[in-house]
Write an enzyme that holds these catalytic residues in place. Structure first.
Site, PDB file in Angstrom:
ATOM      1  N   GLU A 105      -1.877  -2.332  -0.506  1.00 48.91           N
ATOM      2  CA  GLU A 105      -2.616  -1.777  -1.658  1.00 48.91           C
ATOM      3  C   GLU A 105      -1.754  -0.721  -2.345  1.00 48.91           C
ATOM      4  O   GLU A 105      -0.798  -0.218  -1.736  1.00 48.91           O
ATOM      5  CB  GLU A 105      -3.922  -1.131  -1.167  1.00 48.91           C
ATOM      6  CG  GLU A 105      -4.860  -2.138  -0.546  1.00 48.91           C
ATOM      7  CD  GLU A 105      -6.200  -1.538  -0.151  1.00 48.91           C
ATOM      8  OE1 GLU A 105      -6.392  -0.312  -0.298  1.00 48.91           O
ATOM      9  OE2 GLU A 105      -7.044  -2.325   0.302  1.00 48.91           O
TER      10      GLU A 105
ATOM     11  N   ALA B 214      -1.724   2.092   0.016  1.00 50.31           N
ATOM     12  CA  ALA B 214      -1.590   1.775   1.460  1.00 50.31           C
ATOM     13  C   ALA B 214      -0.521   0.709   1.633  1.00 50.31           C
ATOM     14  O   ALA B 214      -0.795  -0.489   1.527  1.00 50.31           O
ATOM     15  CB  ALA B 214      -2.930   1.306   2.028  1.00 50.31           C
TER      16      ALA B 214
ATOM     17  N   SER C  13       3.197   1.145   3.846  1.00 54.70           N
ATOM     18  CA  SER C  13       3.600   1.276   5.261  1.00 54.70           C
ATOM     19  C   SER C  13       2.394   1.643   6.116  1.00 54.70           C
ATOM     20  O   SER C  13       2.263   1.186   7.254  1.00 54.70           O
ATOM     21  CB  SER C  13       4.674   2.357   5.403  1.00 54.70           C
ATOM     22  OG  SER C  13       5.824   1.996   4.672  1.00 54.70           O
TER      23      SER C  13
ATOM     24  N   GLY D   9       6.122 -12.766  10.830  1.00 52.65           N
ATOM     25  CA  GLY D   9       6.797 -12.574   9.544  1.00 52.65           C
ATOM     26  C   GLY D   9       8.109 -11.813   9.734  1.00 52.65           C
ATOM     27  O   GLY D   9       9.093 -12.059   9.037  1.00 52.65           O
ATOM     28  N   ARG D  10       8.130 -10.896  10.689  1.00 50.47           N
ATOM     29  CA  ARG D  10       9.368 -10.129  10.958  1.00 50.47           C
ATOM     30  C   ARG D  10      10.468 -11.031  11.487  1.00 50.47           C
ATOM     31  O   ARG D  10      11.623 -10.918  11.082  1.00 50.47           O
ATOM     32  CB  ARG D  10       9.072  -9.008  11.961  1.00 50.47           C
ATOM     33  CG  ARG D  10       8.349  -7.885  11.300  1.00 50.47           C
ATOM     34  CD  ARG D  10       7.960  -6.761  12.211  1.00 50.47           C
ATOM     35  NE  ARG D  10       7.116  -5.893  11.388  1.00 50.47           N
ATOM     36  CZ  ARG D  10       6.241  -5.022  11.831  1.00 50.47           C
ATOM     37  NH1 ARG D  10       6.083  -4.858  13.130  1.00 50.47           N
ATOM     38  NH2 ARG D  10       5.529  -4.300  11.003  1.00 50.47           N
TER      39      ARG D  10
ATOM     40  N   GLY E 143      34.870 -10.183 -10.395  1.00 47.08           N
ATOM     41  CA  GLY E 143      33.952 -10.259 -11.540  1.00 47.08           C
ATOM     42  C   GLY E 143      33.036 -11.473 -11.465  1.00 47.08           C
ATOM     43  O   GLY E 143      31.870 -11.418 -11.870  1.00 47.08           O
TER      44      GLY E 143
ATOM     45  N   GLU F 192       7.100  -6.863   5.297  1.00 45.26           N
ATOM     46  CA  GLU F 192       6.842  -6.998   6.751  1.00 45.26           C
ATOM     47  C   GLU F 192       7.232  -5.721   7.492  1.00 45.26           C
ATOM     48  O   GLU F 192       7.623  -5.766   8.653  1.00 45.26           O
ATOM     49  CB  GLU F 192       7.585  -8.189   7.393  1.00 45.26           C
ATOM     50  CG  GLU F 192       7.663  -9.473   6.611  1.00 45.26           C
ATOM     51  CD  GLU F 192       6.328 -10.086   6.275  1.00 45.26           C
ATOM     52  OE1 GLU F 192       5.301  -9.548   6.720  1.00 45.26           O
ATOM     53  OE2 GLU F 192       6.328 -11.066   5.537  1.00 45.26           O
TER      54      GLU F 192
HETATM   55  C1  LIG Z   1       9.048  -8.886  -2.542  1.00 47.68           C
HETATM   56  C2  LIG Z   1       7.856  -8.335  -1.807  1.00 47.68           C
HETATM   57  C3  LIG Z   1       6.887  -9.205  -1.319  1.00 47.68           C
HETATM   58  C4  LIG Z   1       5.752  -8.694  -0.670  1.00 47.68           C
HETATM   59  N1  LIG Z   1       4.765  -9.558  -0.277  1.00 47.68           N
HETATM   60  C5  LIG Z   1       3.610  -9.051   0.256  1.00 47.68           C
HETATM   61  C6  LIG Z   1       2.515  -9.924   0.564  1.00 47.68           C
HETATM   62  O1  LIG Z   1       2.583 -11.142   0.354  1.00 47.68           O
HETATM   63  N2  LIG Z   1       1.385  -9.364   1.094  1.00 47.68           N
HETATM   64  C7  LIG Z   1       1.258  -8.030   1.317  1.00 47.68           C
HETATM   65  O2  LIG Z   1       0.208  -7.603   1.789  1.00 47.68           O
HETATM   66  N3  LIG Z   1       2.286  -7.165   1.023  1.00 47.68           N
HETATM   67  C8  LIG Z   1       3.446  -7.659   0.488  1.00 47.68           C
HETATM   68  N4  LIG Z   1       4.485  -6.807   0.168  1.00 47.68           N
HETATM   69  C9  LIG Z   1       4.308  -5.374   0.371  1.00 47.68           C
HETATM   70  C10 LIG Z   1       5.182  -4.807   1.476  1.00 47.68           C
HETATM   71  O3  LIG Z   1       4.664  -5.155   2.735  1.00 47.68           O
HETATM   72  C11 LIG Z   1       5.255  -3.283   1.245  1.00 47.68           C
HETATM   73  O4  LIG Z   1       6.031  -3.091   0.063  1.00 47.68           O
HETATM   74  C12 LIG Z   1       5.885  -2.542   2.415  1.00 47.68           C
HETATM   75  O5  LIG Z   1       5.049  -2.582   3.534  1.00 47.68           O
HETATM   76  C13 LIG Z   1       6.177  -1.077   2.061  1.00 47.68           C
HETATM   77  O6  LIG Z   1       5.085  -0.467   1.462  1.00 47.68           O
HETATM   78  P1  LIG Z   1       5.297   0.346   0.075  1.00 47.68           P
HETATM   79  O7  LIG Z   1       6.038  -0.530  -0.851  1.00 47.68           O
HETATM   80  O8  LIG Z   1       3.965   0.848  -0.357  1.00 47.68           O
HETATM   81  O9  LIG Z   1       6.253   1.552   0.431  1.00 47.68           O
HETATM   82  P2  LIG Z   1       5.801   2.978   1.058  1.00 47.68           P
HETATM   83  O10 LIG Z   1       4.990   2.753   2.287  1.00 47.68           O
HETATM   84  O11 LIG Z   1       5.233   3.820  -0.013  1.00 47.68           O
HETATM   85  O12 LIG Z   1       7.212   3.558   1.485  1.00 47.68           O
HETATM   86  C14 LIG Z   1       8.133   4.181   0.568  1.00 47.68           C
HETATM   87  C15 LIG Z   1       9.327   4.677   1.390  1.00 47.68           C
HETATM   88  O13 LIG Z   1       8.881   5.683   2.324  1.00 47.68           O
HETATM   89  C16 LIG Z   1       9.267   5.320   3.629  1.00 47.68           C
HETATM   90  N5  LIG Z   1       8.260   5.811   4.560  1.00 47.68           N
HETATM   91  C17 LIG Z   1       6.902   5.658   4.499  1.00 47.68           C
HETATM   92  N6  LIG Z   1       6.313   6.264   5.530  1.00 47.68           N
HETATM   93  C18 LIG Z   1       7.307   6.793   6.290  1.00 47.68           C
HETATM   94  C19 LIG Z   1       7.340   7.530   7.510  1.00 47.68           C
HETATM   95  N7  LIG Z   1       6.233   7.819   8.189  1.00 47.68           N
HETATM   96  N8  LIG Z   1       8.542   7.926   7.981  1.00 47.68           N
HETATM   97  C20 LIG Z   1       9.685   7.602   7.330  1.00 47.68           C
HETATM   98  N9  LIG Z   1       9.716   6.915   6.172  1.00 47.68           N
HETATM   99  C21 LIG Z   1       8.535   6.510   5.668  1.00 47.68           C
HETATM  100  C22 LIG Z   1       9.373   3.797   3.610  1.00 47.68           C
HETATM  101  O14 LIG Z   1      10.176   3.304   4.671  1.00 47.68           O
HETATM  102  C23 LIG Z   1       9.983   3.582   2.242  1.00 47.68           C
HETATM  103  O15 LIG Z   1      11.360   3.796   2.311  1.00 47.68           O
HETATM  104  C24 LIG Z   1       5.621  -7.306  -0.471  1.00 47.68           C
HETATM  105  C25 LIG Z   1       6.618  -6.442  -0.938  1.00 47.68           C
HETATM  106  C26 LIG Z   1       7.714  -6.939  -1.613  1.00 47.68           C
HETATM  107  C27 LIG Z   1       8.739  -5.977  -2.132  1.00 47.68           C
END
Ligand SMILES: Cc1cc2nc3c(=O)[nH]c(=O)nc-3n(C[C@H](O)[C@H](O)[C@H](O)COP(=O)(O)OP(=O)(O)OC[C@H]3O[C@@H](n4cnc5c(N)ncnc54)[C@H](O)[C@@H]3O)c2cc1C
Length: 382
Positions: free
Chosen positions: A125, A128, A130, A240-241, A338, A361
């Protein structure tokens, strides 16, 4: 010939690779440019075990070993990142559906297994990512239905699929919280908003925002138990991982093959650049990255096949392979000079697609914190 595989595994690898090289590789450039995906291809891929592999035989799938799945994902990743991403999500949805009721399986899973119906997996979301457990989407019981409100983001291929698994928190009117629950949402039965967000890697997939504004979903579409959603989601995310790790191995392999071919053909200073020591160093580094990542990915798969949960091994593979393929793709691009930056070169796509490997993931940081908790016994999160 890989000494890491048995005869059946090697045979699967060879037959999938031949199919990918002949049937799939020629389609890639045009679809990536147009940002389209040939969905009809899935009907030709499911007989190899794509999508069907994680589903047990009793539920109509192939019940393949994790090692066989690893091989499938490695070959998909070597050929086309968008395809690897697509079959990964389809496999996660299918595996989650395998635990559904007979009616749910008949309606959603059976057509997925023969490649005629496609689903999305909606966990993340806007607030929501990570911290997936903090999801805010709400489901309120009303008669024989649930009313869903909230939004999802970055949902792969929600455009292109006609149903999905969405995770929402069931909350009563008096505020009591029954926990995160999985719902099957059919776009014809329960229309929701779906908008594509243009993105950098895997361009033949869509990355969507989904909006639910009083969307009514029949109670019969609850997948598993009320409150059991996060457990279902995490089970799917673990495989997935492995899939993402092996996709990264395949992509590193593609970087290696493209680089060897290019360096043998490209001449400067009167001879092929393959003869220069600095060039050889870069090629050797890509090869070493590819082999070490492959060993970690295969180890995670063998751990799952030994009947263990393999969370530690899958996290380690995801962390290392995801980061390393970025280095492999950077080196491949450098070796191409290039030409590597031109969209007509596959290396330009490899470089973009490699960047995806550290985020979905569970980001690299989440994998590291998982490993840290396992090793030190202390969670760095809460
Ligand atoms: C191409 C793509 C496909 C996807 N497909 C799906 C899908 O099909 N279904 C689905 O549900 N989701 C999907 N996602 C979402 C994906 O799982 C999330 O983008 C991912 O879990 C990270 O969440 P966020 O983008 O909100 O980053 P955030 O959680 O906001 O993180 C931002 C940064 O902060 C870091 N961070 C966060 N918390 C901590 C902590 N406690 N300590 C240290 N560092 C931290 C993270 O590592 C990251 O570098 C997809 C994402 C992408 C890019």
């Amino acid at each position: 010939m890989s000494t890491l595989l048995d005869d059946d595994e090697r045979q699967l690898q060879q037959s999938v690779r031949t199919f990918m090289d002949k049937r799939v590789a020629p389609l890639v450039a045009e679809h990536e440019r147009a940002r389209t995906f040939p969905w009809e291809l899935l009907r030709e891929l499911t007989p190899f075990g794509y999508v069907r592999g994680w589903v047990p035989v009793e539920a109509g799938g192939d019940g393949l070993s994790a090692m066989m799945q690893a091989i499938l994902m490695e070959e998909a990743g070597r050929t086309w990142g968008s395809l690897r991403t697509t079959v990964n999500v389809q496999g996660m949805v299918a595996r989650t559906l395998a635990g559904g009721t007979a009616e749910q399986r008949e309606r959603f899973l059976t057509p997925m297994l023969d490649g005629t119906r496609f689903g999305w997996f909606g966990l993340t979301e806007p607030d929501a990512g990570s911290d997936a457990g903090a999801l805010k989407m709400r489901a309120r019981k009303r008669g024989d239905s649930y009313v869903l409100n909230g939004s999802k983001i970055y949902i792969t291929n929600a455009l292109g699929s006609d149903f999905g698994v969405v995770f929402a928190r069931v909350i009563d009117e008096d505020g009591s919280d029954h926990g995160v629950t999985a719902f099957l949402v059919d776009s014809a039965e329960s229309p929701y908003g779906c908008y594509d967000i243009p993105h950098m890697p895997v361009r033949s997939t869509t990355s969507c925002e989904l909006t639910f504004d009083d969307v009514c979903v029949p109670a019969a579409n609850v997948l598993g138990e009320v409150g059991g959603g996060l457990r279902l989601a995490m089970g799917a995310v673990n495989i997935g991982r492995l899939s993402m790790s092996m996709g990264a191995v395949g992509l590193s392999q593609a970087c290696l093959e493209a680089s060897v071919d290019f360096c043998r053909k490209r001449e400067q200073f009167g001879k092929p650049i393959a003869g220069f020591q600095l060039v050889q160093q870069m090629v050797a580094e890509i090869a070493t990255i590819t082999s070490t990542c492959r060993l970690l990915g295969y180890h995670a798969a063998r751990t799952l096949d030994a009947g263990e949960q393999g969370r530690y091994e899958c996290s380690m593979a995801k962390y290392y392979c995801g980061e390393s393929v970025g280095r492999a793709a950077t080196l491949a691009l450098q070796l191409h000079g290039g030409a590597g930056l031109m969209e007509e070169s596959p290396v330009e796509r490899y470089f973009r697609d490699a960047r995806e490997a550290t985020i979905p993931e569970g980001t690299t940081q989440m994998q590291i914190l998982h490993l840290g908790k396992h090793l030190l016994g202390v969670s760095a999160l809460r």
